[in-house]
Motif scaffolding. Structure first.
Motif, PDB file in Angstrom:
ATOM      1  N   VAL A 145      -7.563   8.758  -1.319  1.00 38.86           N
ATOM      2  CA  VAL A 145      -6.542   9.604  -2.092  1.00 38.86           C
ATOM      3  C   VAL A 145      -6.469   9.253  -3.267  1.00 38.86           C
ATOM      4  N   ASP A 146      -5.616  10.262  -4.074  1.00 37.19           N
ATOM      5  CA  ASP A 146      -5.363   9.873  -5.614  1.00 37.19           C
ATOM      6  C   ASP A 146      -4.048   9.132  -5.731  1.00 37.19           C
ATOM      7  N   PHE A 147      -3.213   9.399  -4.599  1.00 30.68           N
ATOM      8  CA  PHE A 147      -1.969   8.770  -4.633  1.00 30.68           C
ATOM      9  C   PHE A 147      -1.594   8.477  -3.113  1.00 30.68           C
ATOM     10  N   ALA A 148      -1.389   7.035  -3.076  1.00 31.97           N
ATOM     11  CA  ALA A 148      -0.916   6.815  -1.443  1.00 31.97           C
ATOM     12  C   ALA A 148       0.734   6.336  -1.777  1.00 31.97           C
ATOM     13  N   PHE A 149       1.632   6.958  -1.045  1.00 36.14           N
ATOM     14  CA  PHE A 149       3.004   6.578  -0.988  1.00 36.14           C
ATOM     15  C   PHE A 149       3.320   5.652   0.130  1.00 36.14           C
ATOM     16  N   GLU A 150       3.704   4.749   0.046  1.00 37.78           N
ATOM     17  CA  GLU A 150       4.131   3.682   1.240  1.00 37.78           C
ATOM     18  C   GLU A 150       5.732   3.859   1.278  1.00 37.78           C
ATOM     19  N   VAL A 151       6.092   4.396   2.253  1.00 38.66           N
ATOM     20  CA  VAL A 151       7.545   4.708   2.344  1.00 38.66           C
ATOM     21  C   VAL A 151       8.349   3.807   3.435  1.00 38.66           C
ATOM     22  N   SER A 152       7.600   3.293   4.376  1.00 38.41           N
ATOM     23  CA  SER A 152       8.195   2.498   5.333  1.00 38.41           C
ATOM     24  C   SER A 152       8.892   1.227   4.972  1.00 38.41           C
ATOM     25  N   GLY A 153       8.376   0.566   3.955  1.00 37.07           N
ATOM     26  CA  GLY A 153       8.611  -0.752   3.540  1.00 37.07           C
ATOM     27  C   GLY A 153       7.836  -1.893   4.410  1.00 37.07           C
ATOM     28  N   ASN A 154       6.994  -1.543   5.149  1.00 35.31           N
ATOM     29  CA  ASN A 154       6.240  -2.425   6.029  1.00 35.31           C
ATOM     30  C   ASN A 154       4.854  -3.097   5.227  1.00 35.31           C
ATOM     31  N   LEU A 155       4.691  -4.190   5.471  1.00 37.65           N
ATOM     32  CA  LEU A 155       3.698  -5.003   4.834  1.00 37.65           C
ATOM     33  C   LEU A 155       2.357  -4.445   5.114  1.00 37.65           C
ATOM     34  N   SER A 156       1.881  -4.058   6.463  1.00 36.75           N
ATOM     35  CA  SER A 156       0.960  -3.813   7.046  1.00 36.75           C
ATOM     36  C   SER A 156       0.141  -2.244   6.404  1.00 36.75           C
ATOM     37  N   ALA A 157       1.409  -1.618   6.238  1.00 34.77           N
ATOM     38  CA  ALA A 157       1.354  -0.208   5.827  1.00 34.77           C
ATOM     39  C   ALA A 157       1.269  -0.231   4.300  1.00 34.77           C
ATOM     40  N   LEU A 158       1.523  -1.475   3.548  1.00 32.30           N
ATOM     41  CA  LEU A 158       1.122  -1.430   2.123  1.00 32.30           C
ATOM     42  C   LEU A 158      -0.183  -1.676   2.009  1.00 32.30           C
ATOM     43  N   GLU A 159      -0.685  -2.603   2.855  1.00 34.99           N
ATOM     44  CA  GLU A 159      -2.282  -3.004   2.906  1.00 34.99           C
ATOM     45  C   GLU A 159      -3.160  -1.702   3.181  1.00 34.99           C
ATOM     46  N   MET A 160      -2.665  -1.001   4.172  1.00 38.82           N
ATOM     47  CA  MET A 160      -3.226   0.309   4.519  1.00 38.82           C
ATOM     48  C   MET A 160      -3.203   1.133   3.038  1.00 38.82           C
ATOM     49  N   ALA A 161      -2.042   1.195   2.511  1.00 41.65           N
ATOM     50  CA  ALA A 161      -1.973   2.058   1.399  1.00 41.65           C
ATOM     51  C   ALA A 161      -3.156   1.732   0.183  1.00 41.65           C
ATOM     52  N   GLN A 162      -3.384   0.460   0.042  1.00 42.09           N
ATOM     53  CA  GLN A 162      -4.360   0.017  -0.798  1.00 42.09           C
ATOM     54  C   GLN A 162      -5.733   0.288  -0.296  1.00 42.09           C
ATOM     55  N   LYS A 163      -6.074   0.243   0.906  1.00 51.21           N
ATOM     56  CA  LYS A 163      -7.273   0.738   1.273  1.00 51.21           C
ATOM     57  C   LYS A 163      -7.804   2.232   1.431  1.00 51.21           C
ATOM     58  N   ILE A 164      -6.781   3.054   1.510  1.00 50.92           N
ATOM     59  CA  ILE A 164      -7.083   4.340   1.428  1.00 50.92           C
ATOM     60  C   ILE A 164      -6.850   5.156  -0.004  1.00 50.92           C
ATOM     61  N   THR A 165      -6.768   4.438  -0.894  1.00 49.67           N
ATOM     62  CA  THR A 165      -6.553   4.702  -2.397  1.00 49.67           C
ATOM     63  C   THR A 165      -8.011   4.829  -2.786  1.00 49.67           C
ATOM     64  N   VAL A 166      -8.396   5.958  -3.525  1.00 52.93           N
ATOM     65  CA  VAL A 166      -9.503   6.018  -4.228  1.00 52.93           C
ATOM     66  C   VAL A 166      -9.620   5.235  -5.522  1.00 52.93           C
ATOM     67  N   ARG A 167     -10.845   4.880  -5.754  1.00 53.60           N
ATOM     68  CA  ARG A 167     -11.120   4.077  -7.226  1.00 53.60           C
ATOM     69  C   ARG A 167     -10.117   4.814  -8.318  1.00 53.60           C
ATOM     70  N   GLY A 168      -9.440   4.163  -9.134  1.00 55.74           N
ATOM     71  CA  GLY A 168      -8.814   4.549 -10.129  1.00 55.74           C
ATOM     72  C   GLY A 168      -7.472   5.385  -9.576  1.00 55.74           C
ATOM     73  N   GLY A 169      -7.203   5.185  -8.593  1.00 55.57           N
ATOM     74  CA  GLY A 169      -5.968   5.902  -7.791  1.00 55.57           C
ATOM     75  C   GLY A 169      -4.586   5.030  -7.941  1.00 55.57           C
ATOM     76  N   GLU A 170      -3.558   5.615  -7.294  1.00 55.12           N
ATOM     77  CA  GLU A 170      -2.306   4.796  -7.464  1.00 55.12           C
ATOM     78  C   GLU A 170      -1.868   4.559  -6.027  1.00 55.12           C
ATOM     79  N   VAL A 171      -1.281   3.357  -5.839  1.00 54.91           N
ATOM     80  CA  VAL A 171      -0.369   3.079  -4.568  1.00 54.91           C
ATOM     81  C   VAL A 171       1.007   2.839  -5.181  1.00 54.91           C
ATOM     82  N   VAL A 172       1.763   3.818  -4.521  1.00 57.57           N
ATOM     83  CA  VAL A 172       3.251   4.037  -4.875  1.00 57.57           C
ATOM     84  C   VAL A 172       4.127   3.264  -3.853  1.00 57.57           C
ATOM     85  N   GLY A 173       4.861   2.064  -4.101  1.00 52.92           N
ATOM     86  CA  GLY A 173       5.652   1.470  -3.296  1.00 52.92           C
ATOM     87  C   GLY A 173       6.965   2.103  -3.490  1.00 52.92           C
ATOM     88  N   VAL A 174       7.456   2.726  -2.225  1.00 48.65           N
ATOM     89  CA  VAL A 174       8.923   3.245  -2.149  1.00 48.65           C
ATOM     90  C   VAL A 174       9.804   2.549  -1.241  1.00 48.65           C
TER      91      VAL A 174
END
Length: 378
Positions: A263-292
């Motif tokens: 994805v171009d943008f992965a929004f991590e909304v749960s505050g869970n560290l494993s979810a944040l790791e997942m967000a990094q893995k599912i983000t495309v090259r040049g994309g953004e991980v947004v911690g909420v």
């Protein structure tokens, strides 16, 4: 005046909260507004995962304290010098209230104001005052400068945003946190563009609002991810094009397959560290991980250095929507009234003070989105 309020004397009590009773419902004293302050009659207050994290002791607060940071109500009295609102105004109450003078406030980021956050951390209003007290005269703290689990609250006008009077209070309460945070993460922090692909991890009130906002922004692919598939029907109804069970061992590959590499943008909304790791893995090259989402105050996470640089991924935090509530909430309210941001779909139930602790059990179990406390009854 005397009023009914929900007071927390101890953090970290075990679930079920209906038994441990982190909130005690009792009468307290509330002084009237001083200079630069406003008295609001609370007509609706949301139960948010941020409040749950405080109940669980993940983020410390000065105790005892009257809880709640997401609400709406009616202005009943204004202190000397207040010109931003007047008695009778309907308002949403937001924890983002800056001093208006510091570097971050001037740059349009009041949520990062150090002066006000310091006062909030001490249980004070931004004016430095404490208007709450126990009936025996003991000190009682304000939560995030608002304390909406009560019949009335004294706040600073910077924490208030006028609402159209055709927005119901039980919907208006959502604008103070769930809506301003979820929609702001999409519109302000990430600036999601037309045709972009988006994943939202955590489909609570904030996450579902992010889904709605991504649809409004014109995202072509919106993937909702959660550990509770029971939320997927609602996610699809408000804009998700696909939903994936976070417990599936192939969840990352599923997202990569759905999006041709991420994805171009992965929004991590749960505050869970494993979810944040997942967000990094599912983000495309040049994309953004947004911690909420906010997790434990001491939590840390790691970033693989070489891929971060070589793939030009962005890691971005988004605090309470990264904008100015006085500008953003009227826009979101207009979108709601036009049927383009159906935030009323977030309401799970109305509750009274006697159901508050049980309400946090339901929130802890994940079976509800937003319960709305009605401090004065239905």
């Amino acid at each position: 005046m005397r009023m009914t309020a929900a007071v927390m004397y101890e953090q970290g009590l075990p679930a079920p909260f209906a038994q441990s009773r982190p909130f005690r419902i009792e009468e307290v004293e509330l002084e009237g507004p001083g200079e630069g302050e406003v008295l609001v009659e609370i007509r609706g207050a949301g139960l948010c995962h941020s409040d749950l994290s405080v109940v669980e002791g993940l983020r410390k607060r000065p105790l005892p304290i009257v809880g709640g940071h997401e609400g709406a109500g009616i202005v009943r009295e204004v202190g000397r010098g207040v010109t931003e609102c007047q008695p009778g105004d309907h308002v949403a109450m937001a924890a983002v209230a800056g001093c208006g003078k510091c570097r971050t406030c001037v740059s349009g980021r009041p949520g990062l104001c150090q002066a006000v956050s310091g006062a909030r951390n001490e249980g004070l209003l931004a004016t430095g005052a404490r208007r709450l007290r126990l009936l025996d005269g003991g000190r009682l703290n304000h939560y995030s400068g608002i304390s909406v689990y009560a019949q009335y609250a004294v706040v600073v006008p910077q924490a208030l945003v006028k609402l159209p009077k055709d927005v119901p209070f039980d919907v208006g309460a959502l604008f103070g946190c769930a809506v301003v945070t979820g929609a702001g993460a999409v519109f302000n922090s990430a600036k999601v563009r037309q045709g972009a692909s988006v994943a939202v991890i955590g489909l609570g009130g904030v996450g579902l609002t992010a889904v709605m906002a991504a649809r409004e922004a014109g995202a072509s692919k919106i993937i909702g991810i959660d550990v509770l598939p029971g939320k997927f029907d609602l996610a699809r109804a408000v804009g998700a094009t696909d939903c994936v069970d976070a417990r599936d061992p192939h969840v990352v590959q599923q997202v990569l397959d759905l999006t041709d590499g991420g994805v171009d943008f992965a929004f991590e909304v749960s505050g869970n560290l494993s979810a944040l790791e997942m967000a990094q893995k599912i983000t495309v090259r040049g994309g953004e991980v947004v911690g909420v989402g906010l997790g434990k105050a001491t939590a840390t996470f790691t970033v693989a250095h070489l891929p971060w640089v070589a793939e030009e991924k962005v890691l971005r935090g988004s605090m309470m929507g990264g904008g100015v509530p006085q500008d953003d909430i009227p826009r979101y309210a207009d979108l709601y009234l036009r049927g383009r941001l159906p935030v009323d779909r977030l309401r799970s139930d109305h509750i009274g003070f006697d159901q508050l602790n049980e309400g946090f059990d339901l929130l802890h179990g994940g079976g509800v989105v937003r319960q709305i406390l009605l401090p004065h009854g239905a």
